[in-house]
Design an enzyme around this catalytic site. Structure first.
Site, PDB file in Angstrom:
ATOM      1  N   SER A 150      96.926  35.839  53.867  1.00  0.00           N
ATOM      2  CA  SER A 150      97.425  34.473  53.782  1.00  0.00           C
ATOM      3  C   SER A 150      97.073  33.681  55.037  1.00  0.00           C
ATOM      4  O   SER A 150      97.315  34.126  56.150  1.00  0.00           O
ATOM      5  CB  SER A 150      98.953  34.508  53.608  1.00  0.00           C
TER       6      SER A 150
ATOM      7  N   GLU B  85      98.474  43.124  52.391  1.00  0.00           N
ATOM      8  CA  GLU B  85      99.629  42.577  53.108  1.00  0.00           C
ATOM      9  C   GLU B  85     100.443  43.689  53.757  1.00  0.00           C
ATOM     10  O   GLU B  85     100.798  44.684  53.101  1.00  0.00           O
ATOM     11  CB  GLU B  85     100.529  41.771  52.161  1.00  0.00           C
TER      12      GLU B  85
END
Length: 1004
Positions: free
Chosen positions: A107, A385
Site C-alpha cells: 500500500s 502485507e
C-alpha cells in the site's frame, strides 16, 4: 538502452540484469538509490518493470512522452510504464494473443497510479471514433468511482485500495478499445465498522458529507460533521491535508454521469443508511437488547425503503429455522451490536459488488457482429502485507501473493526456456525456491488451513478461534513452514503470542493473530435481516438481496472458500494470457519526496521476490539482442563490418565479436539473436563504441567510406541540399499566397454579406451555410426534451425553422413508436396526475418517479379509514362503475361514481382524502375519510375510473365533511416536522403534515 550505459556510474544501469554483482542485495538497492536520486523511477529486470513512487509530480507523462514510446521496441528507449503498456499492445496486435499486466506492491507504492497511467496511455494512443471515445471515457471514469467506494486513508497510504481489481480492456480488430470488464476481490468490509487510529473509512462517506448540497444532506438526514457518526470517529482522522473531499465529490458525480448511472438517489440513500445504522444505540434490561432511539430507525426506514417496525424487530431478534419451525429469540447487547455491524458490512459490500456490475454493464462490448475481440488485462492487487497485528485479511492477501509469486516464477522460467529453445541454445535448469509447499499448506483439501478453518466454522458445538488454533497444531503442526507458540522453541516463544500462528512465506515470516478468524470467515447475516432487505423497495437493494437466498437451504460458502475459488479463476485467466509485470516500491513511510529509506526498501525487495526474479533471469545470459540491432549499433568497431555488412547477419555478428576478442564462454549465437553472458563484456563493448564516436568526424567518415571521391561527393551533397532548400522555399511561398487569397475572399465576403448573392460574397456565404449545417449535424437535439438549437445565419433562418420542426417531428415519431401499450397507459395516468396536482399538492413531486401499479393490496395496510377519528385498515377497490371500501374481503361501503359529489384533499404532503356522497342517500353512511400512502396514485385512478377529474378539490387549511347521521366534521391541516393525526381540543380532526422541505429531492 545501451546508450545509457556510459553514465552508469552516476545513474546506475537501466536493467538490473546488467548488474555485475547480481546476487548482492546491497548492489541492487544501491542501483535503485542512484536512479531515484536522479528522478529515474523506472528500472527493468529483463522485461519486468520496477517502479519507485517519487511522491511528487514528474514531467514524464505528457502526450509527447506517450508518442515517444508509441510503436518503439521495448529496449530502444529508457524504462517507463508506457513502454510496458505499448509492448503489451503491440504483442496483442501482432501475435493476436491476449495480454495481461500484473501490478503489485504494498500500500502506497503507486499501484493504482500505475494502472491509471496505462489506461491513459491507451486512451490517447489507440485509434478512436465517437463510439470508441465513449468507451475510453467510461474506462477512465470508472477509476474515480471505484476509488471513492473502495479506497480509504490508511497509515501507509492516503488513497489505499482496499480491494483487488482485475480489469479486462477489450480491443477490436483495428486495435481500438471497445469495451471492458472488471472483477473485484476481497473488499475490506470490516473497515465500514472499524478503523485503526489515524485511518479513515471509505472515501465516499467523507466526500458526500463535505461536498453534498444542503438539500441532499437534509433529505438523507445527515450533518456536515463526521464526528457525529460512530462509523467515522474510530480512526479520529476526519480531515487529510492531501485529500480534497469536496473536489473529489464533484469528480465522482461527473464520473457517475459519464458511466451512465441513473440510480444516484437510491445509491446515496444506501450510503447514508450505513452511517445511520452505525448510530443505532442499544439499551435494555436483563440482558435483552432494545433500540433506545426511534430517530435513526425512521431515517433507515425511509432510506432503505423498508418497514420501520420490521427493521427494529430484526435488529433486536434473530430467527432460527429448526426442524421446519421458525424460532425467534431476543438478542443481548453484544449480539445486537454484532448484528447491526454485520448488516452494515453486508449492505455496503453487496452494494459495492452491484456498483462493479453496473460499471461492467456500461463497459460491455455490444457489437454482436464481431465477437473475437482481443484483451489486455490489468491486475491491480494488494502486495504482501506484514503489520504489527496481522489478521484474517492479511492471511488471505498473503495467500494471494504466494499464488501470484508461484505463477510469476513459473511463467518467467517458461518464457526464458521457450526463448532458449527457439534460438537453439541449450537450456540449463535453474534452482529456485518453489513455494508450492506453502500454497498447499494453505489450500490443500481436507488438510490445508482453509479447509480446517471451514470445518471449525461449520461443526456443531462450541467452536472458537482457540479451538481452531488447537486443530491447526494437531493437523499441520509438523509442517516445516508452520509454527505456533506451543510448537516453537524457547527463543521463538518470546516473540510469539499464545493466540498466534506463524507461516514461513517465500518472502519471510508472518505471525497471524487468530482472534476474529471464525467470525470473518463465516461472514453471516441473520435470516430475518436478510428478509427485511429483500422486502426493500430500493431498486439496488432488491438486486443485492435476492429472495432466492431465503429459500436456499444450503449454507453459503465461507469467505476464505469464496476467495480461494475466485483466486483459482484468476490464475486460469492469467495463465491464458501473455504476462507483463510492474513491481511497485514505496521509498519511505512518511510520503516525502527525495527520501530513500533503505531498510523499508530492502523489506519490499524481499517481499516482492525481486532478487529471486533477478537470479532466475541471470541464470543464463544477461543480455540478448537480435542480430540486426547488435550489428547496426557496434559495426563501426570492426573494419570488416563498417560501414555495411553485405553477407548473412549471423556471419557479420560472428566477425564482429571475434574482432572484439569475445571468449567462447562469454557469448552464444542463436538463430536470430546474440546472447552475452556477462555484463562486463557488454560494458567493455559500449566503452569502445564511445571512444570510437569521438574519432569519427564528418571528413573522416566520408574519407573512410569513399577515400578517392569524397571531395566530389561533398560538393554534390551541398548542391543537392541547395536544390532541396529551394523546393521547400517555393512551397512555403505558394502556401502563403493561397492563405492571402483565402483571407482576402473572406474579408470581401464579410463586407458584402448583406447584399444579394454575387461573386464577391458567394464564397463567404457558402462557407457560413456549410459551417451552420455541420454545426447542426454535430449538435442535433438528443431527445424531445432537449430544446437546444444552433443560431442560424440570417440567410438560413427560414430553412432552420423547417429543419427544427422536421427534427422534432422525427424524434416524437421515434419516441412514440418505441412506447409499449403498458408504458403508454402509465404516461396517460401520469398526465392526469400532473393536470390535477402539479404545483397544487406538496407531495406530488415525490410521486413522479414512482410507477403506478395495478394493485397495492399485497402491501401492508395500503388504505386506512378514519372511523370516529381512529384509523382502521381498509381496502379500496375501483371498478368501472363504483368505488368499494372493504375490510379483509367484507364489504363496508359502495359509492357509485354517479353519486359521488366530489373528492377533497389538502395541499400539504399528507395522504388524507374525503369522498363526498349525498347526505340524503340512505345507503351511505356519510362521507368517507381515507388515508393512503399513495394518495396521488389513488386519486388519479379514481378520477380516471369515474371520469371525475373535475371534482377533485385541493383545499388549504381545512376540509368540511358530513359524518353519519348528518353530523358535520372538520379536518384541520397544518405543516410540521412529522406526520400526526389526532383529535384536537375543539373537536376537529387535526392533521400535522410533514414539511415540504423534508421531501425536496434537490434535483439529485
Amino acid at each position: 538502452m545501451e546508450s545509457a550505459l556510459t553514465a552508469r556510474d552516476r545513474v546506475g544501469v537501466q536493467d538490473f540484469v546488467l548488474l555485475e554483482n547480481f546476487t548482492s542485495e546491497a548492489a541492487f538497492i544501491e542501483n535503485l538509490r542512484k536512479r531515484f536520486k536522479e528522478n529515474l523511477i523506472y528500472t527493468y529486470i529483463g522485461s519486468v518493470l520496477v517502479s519507485v513512487n517519487p511522491y511528487k509530480d514528474l514531467e514524464i507523462y505528457t502526450k509527447n512522452h506517450m508518442e515517444r514510446y508509441r510503436g518503439v521496441n521495448f529496449y530502444e528507449v529508457s524504462p517507463h510504464i508506457y513502454a510496458v503498456a505499448d509492448n503489451s499492445y503491440r504483442s496483442m496486435r501482432t501475435e493476436r494473443k491476449d495480454q495481461c499486466i500484473l501490478i503489485s506492491g504494498e500500500s502506497g507504492a503507486g499501484k493504482t497510479e500505475a494502472s491509471k497511467k496505462i489506461l491513459q496511455y491507451y486512451a490517447v494512443t489507440c485509434p478512436a471514433s465517437e463510439q470508441v471515445q465513449t468507451v475510453k471515457d467510461r474506462l477512465l471514469q470508472s477509476n474515480p468511482v471505484l476509488e471513492a467506494f473502495g479506497n480509504a486513508k490508511t497509515l501507509r497510504n492516503d488513497n489505499s485500495s482496499r480491494f483487488g481489481k482485475y480489469m479486462d480492456i477489450q480491443f477490436d480488430f483495428k486495435g481500438a478499445p471497445v469495451g471492458g470488464h472488471i472483477i473485484n476481490y476481497l473488499l475490506e468490509k470490516s473497515r465500514v465498522v472499524h478503523q485503526n487510529h489515524g485511518e479513515r473509512n471509505f472515501h465516499i462517506f467523507y466526500q458526500m458529507m463535505e461536498g453534498g448540497e444542503e438539500d441532499l444532506l437534509r433529505r438523507l438526514g445527515l450533518e456536515r460533521n463526521p464526528q457525529q457518526y460512530q462509523y467515522l470517529v474510530k480512526g479520529n482522522c476526519p480531515k487529510v491535508s492531501s485529500i480534497n473531499d469536496r473536489s473529489d465529490w464533484k469528480v465522482v458525480r461527473k464520473a457517475l454521469t459519464v458511466i451512465g448511472f441513473n440510480e444516484d438517489e437510491e445509491l446515496l440513500n444506501i450510503i447514508a443508511s450505513v452511517l445511520h445504522l452505525g448510530n443505532v444505540q442499544y439499551g435494555g434490561e436483563d440482558g435483552i437488547a432494545c433500540i433506545t432511539s426511534d430517530t435513526q430507525i425512521k431515517y433507515l426506514a425511509r432510506l432503505l425503503a423498508v418497514n420501520g417496525s420490521v427493521l427494529t424487530e430484526a435488529l433486536t431478534h434473530k430467527k432460527i429455522i429448526a426442524k421446519g419451525e421458525e424460532l425467534v429469540s431476543p438478542l443481548n447487547l453484544e449480539q445486537a451490536s454484532s448484528a447491526r455491524d454485520a448488516l452494515s458490512k453486508a449492505v455496503y459490500g453487496r452494494t459495492f459488488t452491484w456498483l462493479v456490475n453496473k460499471i461492467n454493464a456500461s463497459l460491455a462490448y455490444t457489437d454482436d457482429s464481431y465477437k473475437n475481440y482481443s484483451v489486455i488485462g490489468l491486475l491491480d492487487i494488494y502486495g504482501f502485507e506484514v503489520f504489527q497485528n496481522n489478521s484474517f485479511e492479511q492471511f488471505c492477501i498473503n495467500y494471494c501473493n504466494e499464488k501470484l509469486q508461484q505463477l510469476f516464477i513459473e511463467l518467467t522460467l517458461k518464457s526464458e526456456q521457450d526463448e532458449y529453445e527457439a534460438e537453439g541454445i541449450t537450456w540449463e535448469p535453474v534452482q529456485y525456491f518453489n513455494n508450492k509447499i506453502i500454497c498447499d499448506l494453505v489450500e490443500e483439501k481436507f488438510k490445508g488451513i482453509i479447509s480446517i478453518l471451514d470445518e471449525e466454522c461449520l461443526r456443531p458445538g462450541d467452536a472458537s478461534d482457540l479451538t481452531f488454533l488447537e486443530k491447526l497444531e494437531d493437523i499441520v503442526g509438523g509442517h516445516p513452514h508452520f509454527i505456533t507458540h506451543k510448537l516453537a522453541d524457547g527463543k521463538t516463544r518470546k516473540v510469539m503470542g499464545r493466540e498466534e500462528f506463524r507461516l514461513l512465506h517465500y518472502a519471510g515470516e508472518v505471525n497471524y493473530n487468530i482472534n476474529g478468524f471464525l467470525d470473518k470467515n463465516n461472514d453471516l447475516l441473520f435470516r430475518n435481516l436478510k428478509e427485511v432487505m429483500c422486502m426493500s423497495e430500493n431498486k439496488i437493494l432488491r438486486q443485492c438481496f435476492d429472495r432466492e437466498e431465503l429459500s436456499d437451504k444450503k449454507r453459503p460458502e465461507t469467505a476464505a472458500t469464496q476467495f480461494k475459488a475466485s483466486l483459482a479463476k484468476l490464475m486460469e485467466i492469467l495463465m491464458s494470457k501473455e504476462p507483463s509485470y510492474v513491481r511497485c516500491i514505496k521509498p519511505n513511510d512518511s510520503k516525502q519526496a527525495a527520501r530513500f529509506d533503505e531498510v523499508l526498501i530492502r523489506h519490499q525487495v524481499k517481499y516482492l521476490g525481486l532478487m529471486e526474479n533477478l537470479r532466475v533471469r541471470r541464470a543464463g545470459f544477461a543480455y540478448r539482442r537480435r542480430y540486426e540491432v547488435f550489428l547496426q549499433r557496434y559495426k563501426s568497431l570492426c573494419p570488416d563490418t563498417w560501414p555495411n555488412w553485405q553477407g548473412k547477419l549471423s556471419d557479420g555478428v560472428s566477425t564482429l565479436v571475434k574482432h572484439l576478442g569475445y571468449k567462447p564462454e562469454e557469448y552464444k549465437l542463436g538463430r536470430s539473436k546474440i546472447f552475452i553472458r556477462f555484463p562486463k563484456t557488454l560494458f567493455a563493448t559500449e566503452d569502445a563504441l564511445e571512444t570510437r564516436k569521438h574519432s569519427l568526424g564528418e571528413t573522416d567518415y566520408l574519407t573512410f567510406i569513399f577515400p578517392q571521391n569524397w571531395a566530389f561527393l561533398l560538393s554534390f551533397s551541398i548542391t543537392m541540399q541547395a536544390c532541396w532548400r529551394g523546393v521547400l522555399a517555393r512551397r512555403r511561398a505558394q502556401r502563403r499566397r493561397q492563405a492571402v487569397d483565402t483571407v482576402r475572399r473572406f474579408i470581401k465576403g464579410f463586407i458584402y454579406r448583406h447584399k444579394e448573392r454575387c461573386p464577391e460574397n458567394e464564397y463567404f456565404l457558402d462557407y457560413v451555410r456549410y459551417s451552420f449545417l455541420m454545426n447542426l449535424h454535430r449538435n442535433l437535439p438528443k431527445n424531445v426534451l432537449d430544446k437546444s438549437w444552433p443560431t442560424p445565419p440570417a440567410a438560413l433562418a427560414e430553412a432552420s425553422e423547417h429543419l427544427r420542426t422536421l427534427c422534432m417531428q422525427n424524434m416524437v415519431w421515434s419516441y412514440c413508436k418505441k412506447i409499449s401499450p403498458e408504458w403508454k397507459h402509465q404516461l396517460e395516468q401520469k398526465m392526469v396526475a400532473s393536470e390535477m396536482f402539479k404545483d397544487k399538492k406538496d407531495n406530488y413531486p415525490q410521486s413522479v418517479p414512482k410507477l403506478f401499479v395495478s394493485t397495492r393490496l399485497s402491501k401492508i395496510n395500503p388504505i386506512k379509514a378514519l372511523k370516529g377519528y381512529k384509523a382502521r385498515p381498509r381496502q379500496l377497490l375501483l371498478t368501472g362503475s363504483s368505488a368499494i371500501v372493504t375490510e379483509e374481503g367484507k364489504l363496508k361501503q359502495r359509492i357509485d361514481y354517479a353519486a359521488l359529489k366530489g373528492v377533497s384533499v389538502s395541499s400539504l404532503s399528507d395522504g388524507l382524502f374525503v369522498l363526498h356522497v349525498p347526505s340524503d342517500d340512505n345507503k351511505q353512511k356519510g362521507d368517507v375519510v381515507l388515508q393512503s400512502d399513495h394518495v396521488i396514485e389513488t386519486l388519479t385512478k379514481l378520477a380516471i375510473c369515474g371520469d371525475k377529474v373535475n371534482v377533485i378539490n385541493i383545499n388549504q387549511g381545512s376540509i368540511t365533511f358530513t359524518a353519519a347521521q348528518g353530523k358535520e366534521g372538520i379536518i384541520d391541516f397544518t405543516p410540521g416536522s412529522e406526520l400526526l393525526v389526532a383529535k384536537a381540543k375543539n373537536g376537529h380532526l387535526s392533521v400535522v403534515s410533514l414539511n415540504n422541505l423534508l421531501f425536496t429531492l434537490a434535483s439529485v
